[in-house]
Design a protein around this motif. Structure first.
Motif, PDB file in Angstrom:
ATOM      1  N   ASP A  51      -3.628  -6.241  21.422  1.00 16.23           N
ATOM      2  CA  ASP A  51      -3.455  -7.212  20.335  1.00 16.23           C
ATOM      3  C   ASP A  51      -4.501  -7.050  19.233  1.00 16.23           C
ATOM      4  O   ASP A  51      -4.614  -7.904  18.346  1.00 16.23           O
ATOM      5  CB  ASP A  51      -3.523  -8.647  20.897  1.00 16.23           C
ATOM      6  N   GLN A  52      -5.272  -5.988  19.322  1.00 14.95           N
ATOM      7  CA  GLN A  52      -6.233  -5.717  18.230  1.00 14.95           C
ATOM      8  C   GLN A  52      -5.456  -5.060  17.101  1.00 14.95           C
ATOM      9  O   GLN A  52      -5.366  -3.847  16.985  1.00 14.95           O
ATOM     10  CB  GLN A  52      -7.366  -4.836  18.740  1.00 14.95           C
ATOM     11  N   ILE A  53      -4.891  -5.906  16.291  1.00 21.70           N
ATOM     12  CA  ILE A  53      -3.866  -5.461  15.326  1.00 21.70           C
ATOM     13  C   ILE A  53      -4.400  -5.575  13.900  1.00 21.70           C
ATOM     14  O   ILE A  53      -5.129  -6.507  13.565  1.00 21.70           O
ATOM     15  CB  ILE A  53      -2.596  -6.319  15.499  1.00 21.70           C
ATOM     16  N   HIS A  54      -3.982  -4.602  13.090  1.00 22.50           N
ATOM     17  CA  HIS A  54      -4.244  -4.667  11.641  1.00 22.50           C
ATOM     18  C   HIS A  54      -3.093  -5.416  10.984  1.00 22.50           C
ATOM     19  O   HIS A  54      -1.934  -5.010  11.119  1.00 22.50           O
ATOM     20  CB  HIS A  54      -4.309  -3.261  11.043  1.00 22.50           C
ATOM     21  N   TYR A  55      -3.404  -6.483  10.288  1.00 22.21           N
ATOM     22  CA  TYR A  55      -2.389  -7.195   9.497  1.00 22.21           C
ATOM     23  C   TYR A  55      -2.576  -6.761   8.046  1.00 22.21           C
ATOM     24  O   TYR A  55      -3.322  -7.379   7.298  1.00 22.21           O
ATOM     25  CB  TYR A  55      -2.533  -8.713   9.662  1.00 22.21           C
ATOM     26  N   TYR A  56      -1.926  -5.661   7.703  1.00 21.10           N
ATOM     27  CA  TYR A  56      -2.118  -5.064   6.374  1.00 21.10           C
ATOM     28  C   TYR A  56      -1.072  -5.614   5.406  1.00 21.10           C
ATOM     29  O   TYR A  56       0.015  -6.036   5.816  1.00 21.10           O
ATOM     30  CB  TYR A  56      -1.996  -3.540   6.471  1.00 21.10           C
ATOM     31  N   ASN A  57      -1.392  -5.604   4.154  1.00 19.04           N
ATOM     32  CA  ASN A  57      -0.453  -6.044   3.120  1.00 19.04           C
ATOM     33  C   ASN A  57      -0.708  -5.287   1.823  1.00 19.04           C
ATOM     34  O   ASN A  57      -1.870  -5.099   1.429  1.00 19.04           O
ATOM     35  CB  ASN A  57      -0.598  -7.547   2.842  1.00 19.04           C
ATOM     36  N   PHE A  58       0.354  -4.873   1.187  1.00 21.19           N
ATOM     37  CA  PHE A  58       0.279  -4.236  -0.131  1.00 21.19           C
ATOM     38  C   PHE A  58       1.111  -5.102  -1.080  1.00 21.19           C
ATOM     39  O   PHE A  58       2.266  -5.407  -0.771  1.00 21.19           O
ATOM     40  CB  PHE A  58       0.861  -2.820  -0.084  1.00 21.19           C
ATOM     41  N   SER A  59       0.511  -5.470  -2.183  1.00 25.58           N
ATOM     42  CA  SER A  59       1.227  -6.376  -3.092  1.00 25.58           C
ATOM     43  C   SER A  59       1.133  -5.880  -4.519  1.00 25.58           C
ATOM     44  O   SER A  59       0.150  -5.226  -4.912  1.00 25.58           O
ATOM     45  CB  SER A  59       0.610  -7.781  -3.059  1.00 25.58           C
ATOM     46  N   LEU A  60       2.142  -6.225  -5.286  1.00 23.09           N
ATOM     47  CA  LEU A  60       2.042  -6.047  -6.732  1.00 23.09           C
ATOM     48  C   LEU A  60       2.866  -7.144  -7.390  1.00 23.09           C
ATOM     49  O   LEU A  60       3.824  -7.668  -6.808  1.00 23.09           O
ATOM     50  CB  LEU A  60       2.517  -4.662  -7.166  1.00 23.09           C
ATOM     51  N   GLY A  61       2.444  -7.473  -8.599  1.00 22.66           N
ATOM     52  CA  GLY A  61       3.162  -8.544  -9.280  1.00 22.66           C
ATOM     53  C   GLY A  61       3.172  -8.324 -10.778  1.00 22.66           C
ATOM     54  O   GLY A  61       2.304  -7.620 -11.330  1.00 22.66           O
ATOM     55  N   TYR A  62       4.157  -8.925 -11.415  1.00 21.76           N
ATOM     56  CA  TYR A  62       4.287  -8.781 -12.861  1.00 21.76           C
ATOM     57  C   TYR A  62       4.597 -10.154 -13.465  1.00 21.76           C
ATOM     58  O   TYR A  62       5.466 -10.874 -12.985  1.00 21.76           O
ATOM     59  CB  TYR A  62       5.415  -7.789 -13.188  1.00 21.76           C
ATOM     60  N   ASN A  63       3.830 -10.501 -14.502  1.00 24.52           N
ATOM     61  CA  ASN A  63       4.042 -11.772 -15.201  1.00 24.52           C
ATOM     62  C   ASN A  63       4.571 -11.496 -16.601  1.00 24.52           C
ATOM     63  O   ASN A  63       4.090 -10.583 -17.280  1.00 24.52           O
ATOM     64  CB  ASN A  63       2.725 -12.539 -15.362  1.00 24.52           C
ATOM     65  N   GLU A  64       5.552 -12.300 -16.974  1.00 24.52           N
ATOM     66  CA  GLU A  64       6.027 -12.233 -18.352  1.00 24.52           C
ATOM     67  C   GLU A  64       6.264 -13.662 -18.808  1.00 24.52           C
ATOM     68  O   GLU A  64       7.227 -14.300 -18.382  1.00 24.52           O
ATOM     69  CB  GLU A  64       7.334 -11.440 -18.412  1.00 24.52           C
ATOM     70  N   GLY A  65       5.345 -14.145 -19.593  1.00 29.22           N
ATOM     71  CA  GLY A  65       5.430 -15.549 -19.984  1.00 29.22           C
ATOM     72  C   GLY A  65       5.394 -16.439 -18.748  1.00 29.22           C
ATOM     73  O   GLY A  65       4.476 -16.349 -17.929  1.00 29.22           O
TER      74      GLY A  65
END
Lengths: 300, 588
Positions: free
Chosen positions: B535-549
Motif C-alpha cells: 500500500d506504499q502507493i504514489h498518488y500522482y496527478n498531472f493537470s492543466l487548465g485554461y481560462n478564458e474570461g
C-alpha cells in the motif's frame, strides 16, 4: 412606535409558539409481544408438520359465544362449507362479547371461559355486536365487514374468485419436552402491491367439549347442548392482534421471500395436538386479508 | 422525472404571464447563470484494487449543474438543472438521473418578500434551521414550499417558512418525509430605537421556532433476557424471553433558539442557545432526551491583529425531517451545527479532517492572525503574516439514567448530562501555525506546521473509544517564484508524519501559471510509510487548465486517494480511483 414594537414582539412570540408544535412523549415504549425461546433446542426431540399455500384461501372468523342460541347451526354450516371447498376456507371461532361471557354462578353449565384478549379486541375493533356473525377476509361484503350466516357462502365464493396475490409456507415444529411450538412462516407476494403489510399468527384449539346453547333441535340437543364440540376456538395471537411488518417499514416487494420465526409455549390447559396455527397476511390500511394458511401441531 | 421537470417549467411559465400584466417583466430583465460539469473516465488500477467489475462497469461518471436566474427589479425566478450520469465515484448512487431539483419565483413588494418553490434559508447560526447546498459534498437540503420575509418596521425582520426537504430525486408524496415549519425574528435594536441609533455599540437580538411534522412509522425492537425453568421432575431448561416493544414516536418535534449579537469597537460577541423537544431518531438510537446546543464566538480585529474565539456544546441535536434517516451522505438535516475548525488549504492537512458529531460534542477554537509590520526587523520589507489556530473537539459527559440502563439505550431518556459538561474522550485536536512572507518582488513563501490528533473510530465509524487515535505532525513549505508579470512557478512540499494508521506521507506539487490563461501542474502524494508495503502507493496527478474570461476548462489525470472530504464539519467518503477528470466551469 413603542406600541407598534410591542405588538410586533408579541405577534412574533405568539407566532413562534404556534409554529413550534411539539409532542411530549411520557411512555416511549409499549410492549407489543413477548416470546419465550428455548435455548439449545437442537438437543431436544421435536415433531414437524407443514403446509404450503399457493392458491387463494379465505379466512372466516366466526364470532360466537356459548350463550348464542343460533351459533351452533351457523358453525356447522361453515365447517360443511369448508369441507365442500376442499378446506380452502379456514375457520376459527372467536368467543367474545356478551354471549361468550362465563357465568359466575358455579352451578351454571356455562362457566367455561373460551374468550381471549385477541378475540375481544377484534370484536370491539370490527364492531361485531350480533352473534352469529363473521368477518370473511375482513373484506366488506354488501357494504359491511360483518357478514351474517345467510351470506357466508356468497362472500366466501366471492373471495375465492379473487386472484391469488401471495403464497405462504408454514412449518410447525413441536417440542414435547418444552410444550413449545416453533413456527416458521415464509411469505412471498406474487404481485407488487401498494401499502403496508403485516403478518399475523394466531393459535386456535379444536374440539373443545363444553356446553353450548342451541335452539335448533335439528342440529343437536336443545336448549342446552352439554357435550357440544367447539371447533377451532381462537386462543390468542402469537405476534400480537395485528401482527408485525414484513419489512422495516411495512412495504413489500413482489417475489421476495419474507421469513419470520416464532416460539410459543402452549398453555398446559390446552390440548397441544388439537391446536392449529393460523397465519395470514394483512393490509394495514384496508385491514383486508390477502392470504391465509393453517397448520396443525403434530405431537407424536 | 420528466414529468416533474415539465410541471416545474410549466409552473414557472405560468407565473411569468401573471406578472406580465402587472408589470413589464420582460423589459429591463437580466439573466445570469453558471455551469459546472465534471466528468471522470475511470481506468483499472491493480495497485488500488480497481477493476471494471469493482466499478460496476461504469467507466464514466458525470456530475453537472447549471443555474439560470432571471432578475427584473423586485422579481426574480430561477432554476438549477442537475445531472448525475452516472454519479461520480463517492457520490450516492441515488443521485443518478437528470432533472430540476431546484426552481423558484420570488417577488418583493414593500416590506414583504415572498418565495415560492425551492429555497435556502438559515435562522441564526443554523442551530435549529439551515438549508444549504455544497456541490463538492453532494449535499443539498433545500426546502420546497413557501418562504416569506417581512420587515414591518425598520430594524425588524420576520421570516416564516413551510416546506419539505430535498431527498435525492424522490418527490414528496404519501408523507414519505416530514414537513418543516419555521418562524424567525431578527431585531436590530439600534435601528428600532432612535435613542440607540447613534450608539457605537450595536445590538441584535433574534429568536427562532422550528417544528417538524412527520407521519411516524410503527417501529419495533426486541430485548432478550435469559432465565432457567425447573419442572416438577427437577429437569432444567434454559430460556430466553424476547420482549418486543413499539416506540411511541412524536409526530411533531419542535425546537427553538435565542441569540444575541453585540458589536462594539473592534469586538464582536455572538451567543446562541437552542433546544429541541424529544426526538427519537436513527442517529441518536431512538432516545427520548431533549436536545440542546450553545454556540458562541468572540472576535476582535484591529490593524494588523485579528483574534477569534469560538465554543460550542452540543447535546443530542441531530434534527432531520425523517426520523429513520441516518448515515452518509447526511440528508434531510433541518439544522446545522457549526464547525469549530479551520478549513485547511493543503492536501496533507486534510488527510485527517474534522467531522461534527451531532449526538454530543464540546468544541473550542482560538485563532490569532498577526501581521508583523513592514520594514521592521522581523517583518522585513513587505511584512510577515502569522496565523495561529487551535481547535479541540471532545465528548460531553454522559451518565446513565440508572445503574441497570446503559447510556444511549433505545426507548429511554438515553443519559444524564450537565449543561456544558465535558467528557474525557478527544474527538479531534488541531494546532497549527502558519507564516507567510514575501521576500522580494519575485519570491513569496508560506511555512506551516500542523499538529493533529484524530480519533479515527469516532470520526469515521461512530465508535466512541480511543482505540484508534492518530497523532500526526504535518509540515508545509509553499514557495512561489514569479518570473515576470505573467509567468510564475509554485511549489508545495508537504510531509505528514505519524506512527499510526497509514504511516508517513510526502507530497510535492509543482504548478506553472501563465497568467491569466494557462496553468500546468504535477503532483505526487507518496504514502511511503504505510506499514503494508503493497500500500506504499504514489498518488500522482498531472493537470492543466485554461481560462478564458469566466470560462475555465481543466484536465487532470491521476490517482485519487480515499478518505473523508469535509466542508464545515459535514463529510463525504471519497473512494480511491484512477482516471482522467475533465472539469468545465462557466458563468455569465
Amino acid at each position: 412606535m413603542k406600541y407598534r414594537i410591542q405588538i410586533i414582539l408579541l405577534i412574533s412570540v405568539l407566532s413562534g409558539f404556534v409554529w413550534m408544535a411539539c409532542d411530549k412523549i411520557d411512555q416511549p415504549l409499549v410492549i407489543v409481544d413477548q416470546q419465550n425461546i428455548p435455548v439449545n433446542i437442537s438437543d431436544t426431540v421435536y415433531f414437524v408438520d407443514s403446509v404450503v399455500v399457493t392458491e387463494k384461501q379465505v379466512l372466516l372468523e366466526d364470532f360466537t359465544g356459548h350463550l348464542c342460541v343460533n351459533c351452533p347451526e351457523a358453525a356447522i354450516m361453515a365447517h360443511e362449507l369448508a369441507a365442500s371447498l376442499d378446506h380452502k376456507l379456514i375457520i376459527y371461532s372467536v368467543h367474545a362479547g356478551y354471549y361468550a361471557t362465563p357465568d359466575p354462578n358455579p352451578a351454571s353449565l356455562y362457566t367455561d371461559d373460551l374468550t381471549s384478549e385477541t378475540g375481544e379486541a377484534l370484536y370491539a375493533d370490527f364492531q361485531v355486536f350480533v352473534n352469529p356473525n363473521a368477518l370473511i377476509d375482513r373484506v366488506k361484503h354488501g357494504g359491511a365487514v360483518q357478514v351474517n350466516p345467510d351470506n357466508w357462502q356468497t362472500a366466501v365464493n366471492s373471495e375465492l374468485e379473487k386472484p391469488n396475490t401471495a403464497n405462504i409456507s408454514l412449518i410447525n415444529a413441536y417440542y414435547p419436552n418444552l410444550n413449545t411450538v416453533r413456527i416458521q412462516v415464509k411469505s412471498k407476494f406474487t404481485t407488487p402491491l401498494e401499502g403496508k403489510f403485516r403478518l399475523c399468527v394466531y393459535i386456535a384449539e379444536d374440539s373443545i367439549v363444553s356446553p353450548q346453547k342451541n335452539n335448533n333441535p335439528a342440529v343437536g340437543p336443545s336448549p342446552d347442548w352439554e357435550d357440544y364440540i367447539h371447533r377451532n376456538v381462537l386462543r390468542g395471537a402469537i405476534n400480537t392482534t395485528y401482527g408485525e411488518y414484513f419489512s422495516a417499514d411495512g412495504t413489500i416487494a413482489a417475489n421476495e421471500i419474507y421469513p419470520k420465526e416464532y416460539f410459543y409455549e402452549i398453555n398446559p390447559n390446552w390440548v397441544a395436538n388439537h391446536c392449529n396455527i393460523v397465519a395470514f397476511l394483512l393490509n394495514e390500511e384496508t385491514k383486508e386479508i390477502h392470504q391465509v394458511a393453517e397448520c396443525e401441531i403434530k405431537t407424536e | 422525472m420528466k414529468k416533474i421537470i415539465l410541471i416545474n417549467l410549466l409552473l414557472i411559465l405560468a407565473i411569468i404571464p401573471v406578472f406580465t400584466f402587472s408589470q413589464d417583466i420582460l423589459s429591463g430583465g437580466k439573466v445570469t447563470g453558471n455551469v459546472q460539469i465534471d466528468g471522470q473516465f475511470y481506468s483499472e488500477d491493480s495497485k488500488l484494487g480497481i477493476s471494471d467489475s469493482s466499478l460496476n462497469y461504469k467507466k464514466f461518471g458525470m456530475n453537472g449543474f447549471a443555474n439560470f436566474i432571471y432578475t427584473n427589479g423586485d422579481f426574480s425566478a430561477g432554476m438549477r438543472a442537475e445531472g448525475f450520469l452516472n454519479p461520480m465515484l463517492g457520490f450516492d448512487p441515488r443521485y443518478e438521473g437528470y432533472g430540476v431539483p431546484y426552481w423558484f419565483a420570488k417577488y418583493k413588494t414593500g416590506s414583504l418578500e415572498m418565495t415560492a418553490g425551492h429555497f435556502y434559508e438559515q435562522f441564526g447560526s443554523g442551530l435549529v434551521l439551515r438549508s444549504w447546498e455544497e456541490w463538492t459534498l453532494g449535499y443539498d437540503n433545500n426546502i420546497y414550499g413557501f418562504n416569506v420575509h417581512f420587515s414591518p418596521i425598520k430594524g425588524v425582520m420576520l421570516k416564516g417558512l413551510v416546506g419539505t426537504q430535498r431527498y435525492f430525486w424522490e418527490p414528496y408524496e404519501n408523507s414519505n418525509r416530514g414537513i418543516v415549519r419555521g418562524f424567525d425574528g431578527d431585531f436590530y435594536l439600534n435601528d428600532m430605537f432612535e435613542s440607540l441609533a447613534e450608539s457605537k455599540t450595536k445590538i441584535d437580538l433574534g429568536g427562532s421556532f422550528v417544528s417538524r411534522y412527520e407521519k411516524v412509522p410503527n417501529l419495533t425492537f426486541s430485548r432478550d433476557s435469559a432465565y432457567i425453568q425447573i419442572n416438577e421432575l427437577g429437569d432444567t431448561s434454559e430460556w430466553i424471553q424476547r420482549t418486543t416493544y413499539q416506540y411511541d414516536l412524536p409526530y411533531n418535534v419542535g425546537s427553538w433558539a435565542a441569540r444575541a449579537n453585540i458589536a462594539s469597537g473592534g469586538f464582536n460577541f455572538y451567543l446562541e442557545y437552542a433546544q429541541k423537544g424529544n426526538d427519537p431518531n436513527a442517529t441518536n438510537n431512538y432516545i427520548y432526551k431533549k436536545g440542546s446546543a450553545v454556540y458562541s464566538t468572540l472576535s476582535y480585529s484591529t490593524k494588523g491583529l485579528g483574534l477569534f474565539l469560538a465554543t460550542k456544546w452540543i447535546d443530542n441535536m441531530s434534527y432531520k425531517s425523517k426520523l429513520t434517516e441516518s448515515g452518509n451522505p447526511p440528508m434531510l438535516d433541518i439544522n446545522y451545527l457549526p464547525a469549530i475548525t479551520k478549513e485547511q488549504p493543503y492536501s496533507m492537512a486534510t488527510v485527517y479532517p474534522y467531522a461534527t458529531k451531532q449526538n454530543g460534542e464540546f468544541g473550542v477554537q482560538a485563532q490569532v492572525a498577526y501581521n508583523i509590520p513592514k520594514n521592521s526587523a522581523v517583518g522585513g520589507k513587505y511584512g510577515t503574516n502569522l496565523t495561529f489556530n487551535y481547535s479541540l473537539a471532545k465528548s460531553i459527559q454522559k451518565d446513565p439514567i440508572s445503574a441497570d440502563i446503559p447510556v444511549d439505550s433505545s426507548g429511554t431518556e438515553g443519559y444524564k448530562t450537565n449543561f456544558f459538561s465535558i467528557g474525557d474522550l478527544t474527538y479531534y485536536q488541531d494546532f497549527n501555525v502558519m507564516a507567510e512572507k514575501k521576500f522580494n518582488s519575485k519570491v513569496k513563501a508560506k511555512l506551516a506546521y500542523f499538529n493533529q490528533t484524530y480519533n479515527k473510530n469516532v470520526i469515521e465509524d461512530d465508535i466512541f473509544d480511543e482505540e484508534e487515535m492518530v497523532h500526526a505532525n504535518i509540515g508545509v513549505l509553499d514557495l512561489t517564484y514569479k518570473f515576470d508579470a505573467k509567468n510564475s512557478l509554485r511549489m508545495e512540499l508537504q510531509g505528514l508524519f505519524t506512527k499510526e494508521d497509514k504511516g508517513d506521507w510526502a507530497a510535492l506539487m509543482l504548478e506553472y501559471n501563465v497568467s491569466p490563461s494557462w496553468f500546468f501542474s504535477v503532483q505526487d502524494e507518496f504514502n511511503y510509510g504505510n506499514p503494508v508495503s503493497t500500500d506504499q502507493i504514489h498518488y500522482y496527478n498531472f493537470s492543466l487548465g485554461y481560462n478564458e474570461g469566466s470560462n475555465r476548462i481543466s484536465l487532470r489525470y491521476g490517482r485519487q486517494r480515499e478518505g473523508l472530504l469535509c466542508v464545515g464539519g459535514v463529510c463525504r467518503y471519497v473512494p480511491a480511483s484512477t482516471g482522467l477528470t475533465i472539469t468545465l466551469t462557466s458563468s455569465f
